[in-house]
Design a protein around this motif. Structure first.
Motif, PDB file in Angstrom:
ATOM      1  N   ILE A  80       0.852  -1.177   0.000  1.00  8.85           N
ATOM      2  CA  ILE A  80       0.000   0.000   0.000  1.00  8.85           C
ATOM      3  C   ILE A  80       0.889   1.228   0.000  1.00  8.85           C
ATOM      4  CG2 ILE A  80      -1.751   1.284   1.284  1.00  8.85           C
ATOM      5  CD1 ILE A  80      -2.691  -1.343   2.435  1.00  8.85           C
ATOM      6  N   PRO A  81       0.754   2.103  -0.968  1.00  6.25           N
ATOM      7  CA  PRO A  81       1.610   3.292  -1.021  1.00  6.25           C
ATOM      8  C   PRO A  81       1.381   4.195   0.176  1.00  6.25           C
ATOM      9  CG  PRO A  81      -0.231   3.497  -2.551  1.00  6.25           C
ATOM     10  CD  PRO A  81      -0.257   2.100  -2.036  1.00  6.25           C
ATOM     11  N   TYR A  82       2.467   4.888   0.562  1.00  8.67           N
ATOM     12  CA  TYR A  82       2.368   5.799   1.692  1.00  8.67           C
ATOM     13  C   TYR A  82       1.401   6.940   1.426  1.00  8.67           C
ATOM     14  CZ  TYR A  82       6.418   3.407   3.626  1.00  8.67           C
ATOM     15  OH  TYR A  82       7.255   2.468   4.138  1.00  8.67           O
ATOM     16  N   GLY A  83       1.181   7.274   0.161  1.00 10.95           N
ATOM     17  CA  GLY A  83       0.261   8.349  -0.166  1.00 10.95           C
ATOM     18  C   GLY A  83      -1.150   8.067   0.323  1.00 10.95           C
ATOM     19  N   LEU A  84      -1.530   6.775   0.318  1.00 12.81           N
ATOM     20  CA  LEU A  84      -2.856   6.412   0.788  1.00 12.81           C
ATOM     21  C   LEU A  84      -3.007   6.728   2.277  1.00 12.81           C
ATOM     22  CD1 LEU A  84      -5.600   5.094   0.469  1.00 12.81           C
ATOM     23  CD2 LEU A  84      -4.511   2.865   0.820  1.00 12.81           C
ATOM     24  N   LEU A  85      -1.958   6.428   3.060  1.00 12.56           N
ATOM     25  CA  LEU A  85      -2.006   6.707   4.486  1.00 12.56           C
ATOM     26  C   LEU A  85      -2.078   8.200   4.739  1.00 12.56           C
ATOM     27  CD1 LEU A  85       0.677   4.158   5.772  1.00 12.56           C
ATOM     28  CD2 LEU A  85      -1.809   3.904   5.711  1.00 12.56           C
ATOM     29  N   ALA A  86      -1.410   8.982   3.922  1.00 10.70           N
ATOM     30  CA  ALA A  86      -1.401  10.432   4.110  1.00 10.70           C
ATOM     31  C   ALA A  86      -2.774  11.030   3.860  1.00 10.70           C
ATOM     32  CB  ALA A  86      -0.371  11.079   3.185  1.00 10.70           C
ATOM     33  N   HIS A  87      -3.512  10.423   2.877  1.00  6.60           N
ATOM     34  CA  HIS A  87      -4.816  10.976   2.518  1.00  6.60           C
ATOM     35  C   HIS A  87      -5.970  10.271   3.225  1.00  6.60           C
ATOM     36  CE1 HIS A  87      -3.356  13.681  -0.591  1.00  6.60           C
ATOM     37  NE2 HIS A  87      -2.575  12.712  -1.033  1.00  6.60           N
ATOM     38  N   ALA A  88      -5.667   9.265   4.054  1.00  3.02           N
ATOM     39  CA  ALA A  88      -6.742   8.533   4.720  1.00  3.02           C
ATOM     40  C   ALA A  88      -7.482   9.444   5.677  1.00  3.02           C
ATOM     41  CB  ALA A  88      -6.167   7.343   5.486  1.00  3.02           C
ATOM     42  N   PRO A  89      -8.809   9.363   5.707  1.00  3.76           N
ATOM     43  CA  PRO A  89      -9.574  10.227   6.618  1.00  3.76           C
ATOM     44  C   PRO A  89      -9.291   9.881   8.068  1.00  3.76           C
ATOM     45  CG  PRO A  89     -10.998   8.564   5.622  1.00  3.76           C
ATOM     46  CD  PRO A  89      -9.673   8.457   4.930  1.00  3.76           C
ATOM     47  N   GLN A  90      -9.100  10.896   8.901  1.00  2.00           N
ATOM     48  CA  GLN A  90      -8.844  10.725  10.325  1.00  2.00           C
ATOM     49  C   GLN A  90     -10.119  10.971  11.120  1.00  2.00           C
ATOM     50  OE1 GLN A  90      -5.888   9.673  11.443  1.00  2.00           O
ATOM     51  NE2 GLN A  90      -5.182   9.603   9.313  1.00  2.00           N
ATOM     52  N   PRO A  91     -10.308  10.206  12.202  1.00  4.17           N
ATOM     53  CA  PRO A  91     -11.508  10.438  13.020  1.00  4.17           C
ATOM     54  C   PRO A  91     -11.475  11.817  13.643  1.00  4.17           C
ATOM     55  CG  PRO A  91      -9.959   8.965  14.135  1.00  4.17           C
ATOM     56  CD  PRO A  91      -9.452   9.159  12.742  1.00  4.17           C
ATOM     57  N   ALA A  92     -12.533  12.578  13.470  1.00  9.09           N
ATOM     58  CA  ALA A  92     -12.589  13.948  13.979  1.00  9.09           C
ATOM     59  C   ALA A  92     -13.230  13.977  15.358  1.00  9.09           C
ATOM     60  CB  ALA A  92     -13.392  14.834  13.017  1.00  9.09           C
ATOM     61  N   LEU A  93     -12.706  14.844  16.186  1.00  9.85           N
ATOM     62  CA  LEU A  93     -13.297  15.058  17.503  1.00  9.85           C
ATOM     63  C   LEU A  93     -14.389  16.098  17.352  1.00  9.85           C
ATOM     64  CD1 LEU A  93     -10.046  15.161  19.635  1.00  9.85           C
ATOM     65  CD2 LEU A  93     -11.725  13.325  19.575  1.00  9.85           C
ATOM     66  N   GLU A  94     -15.607  15.698  17.638  1.00 12.03           N
ATOM     67  CA  GLU A  94     -16.744  16.568  17.422  1.00 12.03           C
ATOM     68  C   GLU A  94     -17.422  16.909  18.744  1.00 12.03           C
ATOM     69  OE1 GLU A  94     -17.477  17.926  14.630  1.00 12.03           O
ATOM     70  OE2 GLU A  94     -16.173  16.767  13.297  1.00 12.03           O
ATOM     71  N   ARG A  95     -18.251  17.933  18.693  1.00 14.70           N
ATOM     72  CA  ARG A  95     -19.042  18.320  19.858  1.00 14.70           C
ATOM     73  C   ARG A  95     -20.015  17.200  20.227  1.00 14.70           C
ATOM     74  NH1 ARG A  95     -20.814  22.338  17.698  1.00 14.70           N
ATOM     75  NH2 ARG A  95     -19.534  23.961  18.614  1.00 14.70           N
ATOM     76  N   ALA A  96     -20.301  17.073  21.508  1.00 17.75           N
ATOM     77  CA  ALA A  96     -21.228  16.046  21.973  1.00 17.75           C
ATOM     78  C   ALA A  96     -22.631  16.335  21.449  1.00 17.75           C
ATOM     79  CB  ALA A  96     -21.230  16.001  23.501  1.00 17.75           C
ATOM     80  N   PRO A  97     -23.466  15.305  21.348  1.00 19.35           N
ATOM     81  CA  PRO A  97     -24.840  15.512  20.881  1.00 19.35           C
ATOM     82  C   PRO A  97     -25.586  16.509  21.772  1.00 19.35           C
ATOM     83  CG  PRO A  97     -24.307  13.178  20.930  1.00 19.35           C
ATOM     84  CD  PRO A  97     -23.180  13.884  21.594  1.00 19.35           C
ATOM     85  N   THR A  98     -26.497  17.239  21.166  1.00 22.47           N
ATOM     86  CA  THR A  98     -27.254  18.257  21.900  1.00 22.47           C
ATOM     87  C   THR A  98     -28.021  17.656  23.070  1.00 22.47           C
ATOM     88  OG1 THR A  98     -27.493  19.566  19.877  1.00 22.47           O
ATOM     89  CG2 THR A  98     -28.997  20.056  21.690  1.00 22.47           C
ATOM     90  N   VAL A  99     -28.551  16.438  22.877  1.00 23.66           N
ATOM     91  CA  VAL A  99     -29.302  15.790  23.950  1.00 23.66           C
ATOM     92  C   VAL A  99     -28.414  15.584  25.175  1.00 23.66           C
ATOM     93  CG1 VAL A  99     -30.504  13.674  24.617  1.00 23.66           C
ATOM     94  CG2 VAL A  99     -30.898  14.656  22.351  1.00 23.66           C
TER      95      VAL A  99
END
Length: 286
Positions: A4-23
């Motif tokens: 697997i080329p290193y370019g794929l790892l560079a462009h792989a989506p990273q899990p984002a830290l998001e605000r907690a649900p409104t509830v």
């Protein structure tokens, strides 16, 4: 062998830290409000710790040196912060103001961290600050202060260390709401106590002595420093803590802050292209 080329790892989506649900945010807000309303006699000590911590933090940042922090009856009030090396002028005013606004300030900063999904840092930073307060409480023989700080810190450590991600999120949001709501209610309680003390002093035969006791407060210190009447300083505390509650709550709910009105980001074309190219490269190799 495929690779697997290193370019794929560079462009792989990273899990984002998001605000907690409104509830969750609203639910923890109601929980904090319930704790303040039903158990204020206990919860107020966590707010008092933050109050004295505000004094100590600003004193240290502005060039002073904290001597000790006392909580409970030995302080002659709810709490007392003393200094080895004091500050003067405008710095002294900031240190005095930092007490009643301290819990709200810490709450706003915690809300900003939570708005980007940083629940664990909120808990661990709080534990670190409590440890700093504990060192100053240990400088005097203040068993109740040690107990109050250790109890608060232990609860936060248990959630931060052993809680699941969801549990940590709930704990961090409840703690933040407690600082915001408790910071405002702390000032409301002080206003009521001040009025009651003034009325008691007027009825007492030893008026001068009782007046001196009644006026030992941050508002009295600020009056002496600025010649601005105490009621006006109490009003400033009320406005500041209410504004912090509204702003901090807005940050938690997404009305203000770094992710306010932020649209959900669509899938990146570059990621898809990288995956296609990677698939072709892997397929072309034996």
């Amino acid at each position: 062998m495929t690779s697997i080329p290193y370019g794929l790892l560079a462009h792989a989506p990273q899990p984002a830290l998001e605000r907690a649900p409104t509830v969750l945010v609203v639910g923890t807000g109601f929980l904090a409000l319930l704790l303040v309303a039903a158990f204020w006699s206990t919860v107020r000590w966590a707010i008092t710790i933050a109050h004295e911590g505000g004094h100590a933090l600003f004193l240290s940042v502005l060039g002073g040196t904290v001597a000790s922090i006392t909580l409970g009856k030995p302080a002659g009030a709810a709490g007392l912060t003393t200094s080895k090396k004091g500050v003067s002028g405008g710095s002294h005013v900031l240190v005095a103001v930092a007490g009643y606004t301290g819990p709200s300030l810490f709450g706003v900063l915690a809300a900003i961290l939570l708005s980007v999904g940083r629940s664990a840092p909120v808990l661990w930073i709080s534990v670190f600050l409590l440890a700093m307060v504990l060192l100053q409480v240990l400088a005097t023989w203040n068993p109740f202060g040690v107990f109050a700080v250790l109890t608060t810190g232990t609860i936060l450590v248990l959630f931060a260390r052993y809680g699941s991600p969801l549990t940590r999120t709930i704990a961090a949001h409840t703690w933040t709401w407690l600082l915001l709501i408790g910071g405002f209610w702390h000032v409301v309680g002080f206003r009521r106590m001040r009025r009651a003390a003034i009325q008691a002093a007027r009825k007492s035969k030893n008026k001068d002595k009782d007046k001196d006791k009644e006026l030992k407060s941050d508002a009295r210190v600020l009056r002496d420093l600025t010649h601005i009447p105490e009621p006006l300083w109490v009003f400033v505390f009320l406005v500041a803590t209410l504004a912090a509650l509204i702003f901090g709550g807005g940050v938690l709910l997404g009305s203000f802050g770094p992710q306010a009105d932020r649209p959900s980001s669509p899938a990146s074309p570059s990621v898809g292209a990288a995956q296609v190219c990677a698939g072709e490269e892997v397929a072309s190799r034996p």
